[in-house]
Design an enzyme around this catalytic site. Sequence first.
Site, short mmCIF file in Angstrom:
data_model
loop_
_atom_site.label_atom_id
_atom_site.label_comp_id
_atom_site.label_asym_id
_atom_site.label_seq_id
_atom_site.Cartn_x
_atom_site.Cartn_y
_atom_site.Cartn_z
N LYS A 19 -11.94 -1.24 11.13
CA LYS A 19 -10.95 -1.37 12.22
C LYS A 19 -10.58 -0.04 12.87
O LYS A 19 -10.21 0.00 14.04
CB LYS A 19 -9.68 -2.06 11.69
N ALA A 34 -1.73 -2.34 7.12
CA ALA A 34 -1.14 -3.60 7.58
C ALA A 34 0.32 -3.42 8.01
O ALA A 34 0.84 -4.22 8.78
CB ALA A 34 -1.23 -4.64 6.47
P1 ATR Z 1 -3.60 -2.46 3.88
O1 ATR Z 1 -4.58 -2.16 4.97
O2 ATR Z 1 -3.77 -3.82 3.23
O3 ATR Z 1 -2.18 -2.20 4.29
P2 ATR Z 1 -3.58 0.02 2.48
O4 ATR Z 1 -3.61 0.76 3.78
O5 ATR Z 1 -4.41 0.53 1.35
O6 ATR Z 1 -3.98 -1.47 2.69
O7 ATR Z 1 -2.05 -0.06 2.00
C1 ATR Z 1 -1.69 -0.68 0.81
C2 ATR Z 1 -0.15 -0.71 0.69
O8 ATR Z 1 0.18 -1.33 -0.56
C3 ATR Z 1 0.48 0.67 0.66
O9 ATR Z 1 1.80 0.59 1.13
C4 ATR Z 1 0.46 0.97 -0.85
O10 ATR Z 1 1.42 1.91 -1.26
P3 ATR Z 1 1.07 3.49 -1.32
O11 ATR Z 1 1.26 4.00 0.09
O12 ATR Z 1 2.02 4.05 -2.30
O13 ATR Z 1 -0.38 3.57 -1.78
C5 ATR Z 1 0.83 -0.38 -1.40
N1 ATR Z 1 0.37 -0.52 -2.78
C6 ATR Z 1 -0.90 -0.70 -3.20
N2 ATR Z 1 -0.96 -0.81 -4.55
C7 ATR Z 1 0.34 -0.70 -4.99
C8 ATR Z 1 0.95 -0.76 -6.28
N3 ATR Z 1 0.25 -0.98 -7.39
N4 ATR Z 1 2.30 -0.63 -6.35
C9 ATR Z 1 3.03 -0.44 -5.23
N5 ATR Z 1 2.51 -0.37 -3.97
C10 ATR Z 1 1.18 -0.50 -3.86
#
Ligand code: ATR
Length: 273
Positions: A70, A134
């Site tokens: 994207k 997202a």
């Molecule tokens: P997407 O495109 O689905 O938004 P992404 O850009 O990788 O995927 O973002 C994932 C989101 O989920 C982020 O806000 C991430 O938090 P961080 O910025 O701290 O990485 C959050 N996230 C993913 N795994 C997590 C976990 N185990 N606990 C808390 N937040 C999590």
Amino acid sequence: MPDGKTLVYGIIGDPVDHSLSPLIHNSIAEMFNQNFAYMPFPVKTENLEEAVKGAWSLGIRGLNVTAPHKENVIKYLCEVEETAGMIGAVNTLLWTPEGYKGFNTDIYGLDKAFANDGFDITGGDVILLGAGGASKAVGILFAKKKAGCIYILNRTIASGEALKARINGFFPEAKIEVLGLNEYDRIPNFFEKKFNVVQATSVGLNDPEKAPIYEEEFYKHVNVGYDINYNPLESLFMKKVREQGGTAFNGLHMLLSQAVGSYEIWQKGSLDE
Ligand code: ATR
């Protein structure tokens, strides 16, 4: 049956085999009795440029773009529409004689889904869980619709601050506070209020046992809870919102509305937002 006049569309991503987009778009086309075919095209990152150029040469009228392309796809486009520029990602390509033009229908889809499901943004304080890819469209929509204060709660504060800076870059007047996921109790008067909350982290995706926040105390203060994911159809986040008397939605309605946005772009060449 496809024939010489069939308009061809598709989705590029890696993977695309579980995508609901072919089902959605082929069903819309069938409903309107159009000579239309929509196919999934798995494309590896190293082949992205060739795929986009090849699709354009083949006259594929439009493409949806999904992860992981994207953002990367932007450099192969002739033009990027304003909303997609704000988000820094596109999910819809429209064939033009100069090349593909990029759009993003995430905000359109969110806006339609929120309006339909009674999730009020304007004037009220809102909570956004997550600051990843997202979350950008959600945060920008909140600012565009003049939410009261936008509380971004994220595991990594720096990512939350980066999202805040991006939103304020386009909407300097937007009031945004960044907190850790378990710092909701630092929201002023949290315990006297109820909030509309969007769950935009990847926690709970494909895992009905996980949620970004577990404490019941948080969920007692959720009025409408929106999970942007739809697998599982009821996430633990949604279940907890419902258990505490709130209303919860999954991301299916947003997905359908985003698809309608792509369909409109392909029909009319633009999107009325
Ligand atoms: P997407 O495109 O689905 O938004 P992404 O850009 O990788 O995927 O973002 C994932 C989101 O989920 C982020 O806000 C991430 O938090 P961080 O910025 O701290 O990485 C959050 N996230 C993913 N795994 C997590 C976990 N185990 N606990 C808390 N937040 C999590």
